[in-house]
Design a protein around this motif. Structure first.
Motif, PDB file in Angstrom:
ATOM      1  N   LEU A 113     -49.613  73.570   2.393  1.00 25.07           N
ATOM      2  CA  LEU A 113     -49.727  75.030   2.379  1.00 25.07           C
ATOM      3  C   LEU A 113     -48.363  75.689   2.234  1.00 25.07           C
ATOM      4  O   LEU A 113     -48.168  76.586   1.394  1.00 25.07           O
ATOM      5  CB  LEU A 113     -50.406  75.517   3.662  1.00 25.07           C
ATOM      6  CG  LEU A 113     -50.394  77.036   3.900  1.00 25.07           C
ATOM      7  CD1 LEU A 113     -51.169  77.756   2.811  1.00 25.07           C
ATOM      8  CD2 LEU A 113     -50.946  77.371   5.276  1.00 25.07           C
ATOM      9  N   ILE A 114     -47.400  75.246   3.035  1.00 28.26           N
ATOM     10  CA  ILE A 114     -46.054  75.830   2.988  1.00 28.26           C
ATOM     11  C   ILE A 114     -45.450  75.652   1.601  1.00 28.26           C
ATOM     12  O   ILE A 114     -44.901  76.599   1.012  1.00 28.26           O
ATOM     13  CB  ILE A 114     -45.157  75.190   4.062  1.00 28.26           C
ATOM     14  CG1 ILE A 114     -45.672  75.527   5.468  1.00 28.26           C
ATOM     15  CG2 ILE A 114     -43.703  75.654   3.901  1.00 28.26           C
ATOM     16  CD1 ILE A 114     -45.014  74.722   6.570  1.00 28.26           C
ATOM     17  N   ALA A 145     -47.546  65.282  -0.776  1.00 29.44           N
ATOM     18  CA  ALA A 145     -47.233  65.795   0.560  1.00 29.44           C
ATOM     19  C   ALA A 145     -47.231  64.662   1.578  1.00 29.44           C
ATOM     20  O   ALA A 145     -46.377  64.620   2.481  1.00 29.44           O
ATOM     21  CB  ALA A 145     -48.239  66.874   0.958  1.00 29.44           C
ATOM     22  N   ALA A 146     -48.175  63.726   1.452  1.00 28.30           N
ATOM     23  CA  ALA A 146     -48.245  62.602   2.380  1.00 28.30           C
ATOM     24  C   ALA A 146     -47.003  61.721   2.270  1.00 28.30           C
ATOM     25  O   ALA A 146     -46.379  61.360   3.280  1.00 28.30           O
ATOM     26  CB  ALA A 146     -49.509  61.774   2.098  1.00 28.30           C
ATOM     27  N   THR A 147     -46.630  61.372   1.047  1.00 30.59           N
ATOM     28  CA  THR A 147     -45.467  60.502   0.849  1.00 30.59           C
ATOM     29  C   THR A 147     -44.173  61.207   1.253  1.00 30.59           C
ATOM     30  O   THR A 147     -43.288  60.606   1.880  1.00 30.59           O
ATOM     31  CB  THR A 147     -45.389  60.047  -0.622  1.00 30.59           C
ATOM     32  OG1 THR A 147     -46.627  59.435  -0.986  1.00 30.59           O
ATOM     33  CG2 THR A 147     -44.265  59.042  -0.816  1.00 30.59           C
ATOM     34  N   MET A 168     -39.531  69.980   4.910  1.00 28.84           N
ATOM     35  CA  MET A 168     -40.170  69.291   3.805  1.00 28.84           C
ATOM     36  C   MET A 168     -40.973  70.255   2.950  1.00 28.84           C
ATOM     37  O   MET A 168     -41.108  70.062   1.742  1.00 28.84           O
ATOM     38  CB  MET A 168     -41.068  68.168   4.323  1.00 28.84           C
ATOM     39  CG  MET A 168     -41.360  67.090   3.279  1.00 28.84           C
ATOM     40  SD  MET A 168     -39.852  66.172   2.837  1.00 28.84           S
ATOM     41  CE  MET A 168     -39.770  66.460   1.082  1.00 28.84           C
ATOM     42  N   GLY A 169     -41.507  71.322   3.561  1.00 41.80           N
ATOM     43  CA  GLY A 169     -42.219  72.337   2.787  1.00 41.80           C
ATOM     44  C   GLY A 169     -41.305  72.977   1.752  1.00 41.80           C
ATOM     45  O   GLY A 169     -41.702  73.192   0.600  1.00 41.80           O
ATOM     46  N   ILE A 170     -40.076  73.261   2.149  1.00 42.96           N
ATOM     47  CA  ILE A 170     -39.108  73.856   1.227  1.00 42.96           C
ATOM     48  C   ILE A 170     -38.756  72.869   0.113  1.00 42.96           C
ATOM     49  O   ILE A 170     -38.766  73.224  -1.073  1.00 42.96           O
ATOM     50  CB  ILE A 170     -37.832  74.298   1.980  1.00 42.96           C
ATOM     51  CG1 ILE A 170     -38.159  75.460   2.933  1.00 42.96           C
ATOM     52  CG2 ILE A 170     -36.729  74.684   0.998  1.00 42.96           C
ATOM     53  CD1 ILE A 170     -37.028  75.825   3.854  1.00 42.96           C
ATOM     54  N   GLY A 173     -41.841  72.287  -2.116  1.00 42.11           N
ATOM     55  CA  GLY A 173     -42.094  73.472  -2.920  1.00 42.11           C
ATOM     56  C   GLY A 173     -41.099  73.593  -4.062  1.00 42.11           C
ATOM     57  O   GLY A 173     -41.459  73.965  -5.186  1.00 42.11           O
ATOM     58  N   LEU A 174     -39.842  73.269  -3.784  1.00 44.93           N
ATOM     59  CA  LEU A 174     -38.823  73.266  -4.842  1.00 44.93           C
ATOM     60  C   LEU A 174     -39.117  72.193  -5.884  1.00 44.93           C
ATOM     61  O   LEU A 174     -39.008  72.435  -7.087  1.00 44.93           O
ATOM     62  CB  LEU A 174     -37.433  73.043  -4.235  1.00 44.93           C
ATOM     63  CG  LEU A 174     -36.751  74.252  -3.602  1.00 44.93           C
ATOM     64  CD1 LEU A 174     -35.510  73.825  -2.833  1.00 44.93           C
ATOM     65  CD2 LEU A 174     -36.387  75.288  -4.675  1.00 44.93           C
TER      66      LEU A 174
END
Length: 499
Positions: A113-114, A145-147, A168-170, A173-174
């Motif tokens: 989501l992030i 996302a899992a890895t 990790m979201g940042i 997302g990048l």
């Protein structure tokens, strides 16, 4: 708060991570924003969903038919190894998170989501970020996302839950924004203004292959592509894509199936209660024929699905581009490229990539590698086949054979290294596709050995990439999305003027 969480979970499970409905929703929103009649918007939604479902029938058919064959090499010969395959990789992370780090896989959805929200923000503010593509392939987002979650925990095992999710979201997302943005130019050129980018597991790989393939062009001479070769005599049958695919897959998988033997497929029939495998008393020869030729069938189905939904998606995205995300394109499944370019490039890319993988796996056995890699069908096909398509477009037949071969070698070596390094090998699976055998091992090393400073270094690298792209062609950078015909005309004029 609980209500909002429940709404998000419902949306994530039923739309965001289900690409058919995610694409359908985007098409519907695009047509509504474009002020189309409601019945046209609904029709576009349905056509996009059905088209993507057709694509998935072909894609799933490819995977379900051939994954058991490759897995059989592991089972029959009792090889303890890591299978490089996104679904094996996701299962490995799911099993290993609690045992290794005491963390829950549920956090992966929050991480997704992030990262997705940040992708939207980065594209919305493209004036500064120079990012133009929205990542819409939800099933791929879950796997990545899992890895990524595992990698960050490996690098920073003491980092708190909130810090892990935000950090990790940042980064993720990048990566989604920058990676899909890297594919905009080569995909627009391949599809002649198709209006989409690639959002998958080999985005950096596509950009690299498209760039490197151009080095194969001969100055002052026409570079021969696969479609330029008119084969002599009986070999002319290979000029027909469907026939060539059927024959080559019969040869490739027929040998593997003969090695596995009739008994293995009889046992598969029993264990799956007739869902797959060879029924007792049935012809082994015709089982091999049917299984191998289904490759051509499923590839044809896949291409039909692409043609069905891509037109709706690109047309409807005009509404989104003109309102919410101006100057942007949707990033979609890599399989969409198989309907463009020379069709035999798909088969050649797959075969030469497979050759590279198998030779490298043999080298791991020969040199007693601490981790043995087994080929999974998804990296074997979906990475290398698409590299064949882009390489043939940009550099001709030689590039379409050599670059997928190199990719096969890199996939195995990179995966063997990273899965051993981060401690995922005991759980038997790794994502294993090109970016995750090259780019992410590099990011992991930076973060592991530079500590928290490494996070800023990785983020800085990702932020810098689109800025560098923009500086190389500031006039055409956004024009290639907004006005492809004008972009082509401008660049042809510049070439004639010697710029």
């Amino acid at each position: 708060m609980k209500i909002l969480e429940d709404i998000w979970v419902y949306f994530a499970q039923n739309i965001l991570t289900q690409p058919a409905y995610m694409i359908g929703l985007i098409v519907f929103i695009g047509y509504v924003l474009d002020k189309r009649p409601l019945y046209e918007s609904i029709a576009g939604l349905l056509k996009a969903v059905i088209g993507y479902m057709i694509l998935m029938v072909g894609s799933s058919g490819l995977v379900s038919a051939f994954r058991p064959i490759l897995t059989g090499l592991k089972d029959k010969y009792n090889l303890r190894a890591v299978v490089i395959d996104p679904y094996f990789g996701q299962n490995a992370v799911t099993e290993g998170l609690t045992k290794t780090f005491g963390r829950s896989f549920g956090d992966v959805m929050l991480l997704l989501l992030i990262a997705f929200v940040l992708n939207i923000i980065f594209v919305r503010f493209q004036k500064w970020t120079k990012l133009r593509a929205l990542f819409t392939t939800g099933n791929v987002q879950v796997q990545q996302a899992a890895t990524a979650f595992w990698i960050l925990l490996f690098c920073f095992p003491k980092l708190g839950r909130i810090e892990v999710l935000i950090t990790m979201g940042i980064l993720l997302g990048l990566y989604w924004s920058v990676g899909s943005n890297l594919t905009v130019k080569p995909t627009q050129e391949l599809t002649e203004g198709g209006g989409f980018a690639i959002a998958h597991q080999q985005m950096f790989g596509i950009a690299f292959v498209a760039w490197l393939a151009k080095k194969f062009k001969l100055k002052g001479r026409k570079t021969k592509s696969l479609e330029d070769y008119e084969l002599p005599g009986f070999l002319k049958i290979f000029n027909e894509n469907m026939v060539a695919t059927g024959i080559l897959m019969l040869f490739f998988f027929g040998i593997i199936m003969l090695v596995l033997g009739r008994d293995y497929f009889n046992a598969m029939y029993v264990t799956t209660k007739g869902v797959s495998g060879l029924a007792p008393g049935a012809s082994f020869l015709f089982y091999i024929l049917t299984t191998s030729l289904s490759f051509a069938v499923n590839l044809t189905i896949l291409q039909l699905g692409v043609r069905t939904f891509v037109g709706e998606l690109t047309e409807s995205f005009v509404g989104i581009s003109n309102t919410i995300l101006p100057g942007s394109v949707p990033g979609i499944d890599v399989a969409a490229t198989f309907a463009f370019g020379e069709q035999n490039a798909v088969t050649f890319g797959f075969l030469f990539g497979a050759l590279g993988q198998f030779i490298t796996i043999g080298a791991l056995v020969l040199f007693h590698s601490p981790t043995l890699i087994l080929a999974g069908f998804i990296p074997l096909f979906f990475d290398n086949a698409v590299f064949g398509v882009f390489a043939n477009k940009e550099g001709g037949a030689k590039a379409a054979m050599l670059l997928p071969f190199m990719s096969g070698v890199i996939q195995v070596l990179g995966s063997a290294f990273i899965v051993t390094f981060i401690g995922l090998a005991p759980f038997g699976g790794y994502l294993g596709m090109f970016d995750w055998a090259t780019v992410w091992p590099g990011f992991t090393l930076i973060m592991k050995y530079l500590g928290y400073a490494g996070i800023f270094v990785v983020a800085a690298i990702l932020i810098a990439i689109p800025q560098i792209q923009y500086r190389k062609d500031p006039k055409g950078y956004f024009q290639i999305v907004n006005d492809y015909e004008g972009y082509v005309a401008t660049h042809k004029k510049n070439e004639m003027d010697g710029e």
